[in-house]
Write an enzyme that holds these catalytic residues in place. Structure first.
Site, PDB file in Angstrom:
ATOM      1  N   ASP A  56       0.828  -1.208   0.000  1.00  0.00           N
ATOM      2  CA  ASP A  56       0.000   0.000   0.000  1.00  0.00           C
ATOM      3  C   ASP A  56       0.861   1.256   0.000  1.00  0.00           C
ATOM      4  O   ASP A  56       1.458   1.615   1.009  1.00  0.00           O
ATOM      5  CB  ASP A  56      -0.910  -0.004   1.230  1.00  0.00           C
ATOM      6  CG  ASP A  56      -1.858   1.179   1.264  1.00  0.00           C
ATOM      7  OD1 ASP A  56      -2.111   1.771   0.195  1.00  0.00           O
ATOM      8  OD2 ASP A  56      -2.350   1.513   2.354  1.00  0.00           O
ATOM      9  N   ASP A 257      -2.046   5.180  -5.587  1.00  0.00           N
ATOM     10  CA  ASP A 257      -2.291   4.364  -4.400  1.00  0.00           C
ATOM     11  C   ASP A 257      -2.438   2.897  -4.791  1.00  0.00           C
ATOM     12  O   ASP A 257      -3.467   2.491  -5.325  1.00  0.00           O
ATOM     13  CB  ASP A 257      -3.559   4.865  -3.699  1.00  0.00           C
ATOM     14  CG  ASP A 257      -3.849   4.131  -2.397  1.00  0.00           C
ATOM     15  OD1 ASP A 257      -3.050   3.259  -2.024  1.00  0.00           O
ATOM     16  OD2 ASP A 257      -4.865   4.444  -1.763  1.00  0.00           O
TER      17      ASP A 257
END
Length: 316
Positions: A56, A257
């Site tokens: 992430d 992201d």
């Protein structure tokens, strides 16, 4: 009091090193593992236990579920048990590592550093910030600040937690001497073949197209890029790039992201994008919308969808 914040140590092949190091780990698609993100394995504790986590770039910390959970989701790996690790140390509230949480810290009844993370899909984790040993590739990192999640809920599939690669001070990328460099090559959605995450100077490639990263004063952990437009079927849409603009006050902008499974746009941009897509798919039967998705199609045996393009600004 001893403060371990600057005491992170790296070993390669059991040899202490203070020089720049490169980490290489395997990245796999999470589709066959119950999530839409990308999965990477790390080892935590002494003795080490393998934990598969979601990669992430939109958050900073590494966290895994820990025994004894107050609320834990089901996971494939054994849940990490701190009582069986000789390298586990809870971080006190007055530590500078706890200060690195940027206002998200709290103190529990034992004066340990408590913390929580909330994600865009309303998933969240609450736990205790600790120092632990982690292994990534052939590198072992001592006194790495991670957290043990004791209350976790949301769309983590059956993975043990999150590996945060954001731009904050507690991120793996910025806490160890790699110069802030990393890159990743992602496998296709249904691929059984792994690709790689490279952290360190080996991440710098030649012959690539470069897009500069922008920093937001409001959300400094995010990697922003300057998007200037969208295209459907090879046609650039008449959308002002101001819609995607990152202001000096930190509002707006577009972030990269890896922990988000879908792209999201401001309403004006999304409507133009959706309408152009529908106009080029009038011969494909529509289906009812599902949850967030308002433009769905029935899938015949053979289907050809228009291409989609993102346009970025770069002076590199």
């Amino acid at each position: 009091m001893l403060d371990y914040w600057w005491g992170t140590y790296l070993y390669r092949n059991d040899v202490l090193t203070n020089s720049f190091v490169d980490f290489v780990g395997e990245v796999v698609s999470g589709v066959n593992k119950g999530v839409g993100e990308y999965i990477i394995s790390i080892e935590i504790g002494s003795p080490p236990i393998v934990q598969h986590v979601i990669m992430d770039t939109g958050s900073d910390l590494i966290w895994v579920q820990c025994q004894k959970c107050q609320q834990c989701h089901s996971q494939f790996d054994p849940i990490f048990d701190p009582t069986r690790s000789s390298s586990y140390t809870e971080i006190p509230c007055e530590s500078s590592a706890c200060d690195g949480l940027n206002g998200k810290k709290d103190c529990d009844h034992k004066c340990s550093c408590s913390c929580q993370a909330s994600y865009g899909d309303r998933s969240e984790s609450k736990g205790t910030l600790v120092f632990e040993t982690i292994e990534f590739g052939d590198v072992r990192i001592l006194n790495m600040a991670i957290w043990c999640g004791y209350t976790n809920k949301g769309t983590f599939g059956h993975q043990a937690g999150i590996m945060g690669l954001g731009a904050g001070p507690l991120s793996l990328v910025y806490k160890i001497p790699v110069g802030g460099f990393f890159s990743y090559c992602l496998p296709s959605r249904d691929s059984q073949v792994s690709r790689s995450l490279v952290i360190g100077r080996e991440a710098i490639s030649t012959g690539s197209v470069w897009v500069p990263l922008l920093s937001s004063i409001k959300n400094p952990s995010f990697y922003n890029v300057r998007m200037i437009g969208l295209g459907v079927g090879g046609i650039r849409l008449p959308i002002s790039e101001d819609i995607f603009h990152l202001t000096e006050s930190g509002d707006g902008g577009v972030i990269m992201d890896s922990g988000t499974t879908m792209s999201r746009f401001p309403k004006v941009a999304y409507k133009a994008f959706r309408d152009a897509f529908i106009a080029q798919t009038i011969d494909i039967p529509r289906a009812p919308g599902v949850d967030l998705f308002d433009t769905c199609f029935s899938r015949p045996n053979t289907i050809v969808m228009p291409s989609v393009s993102f346009h970025f600004w770069s002076d590199m």
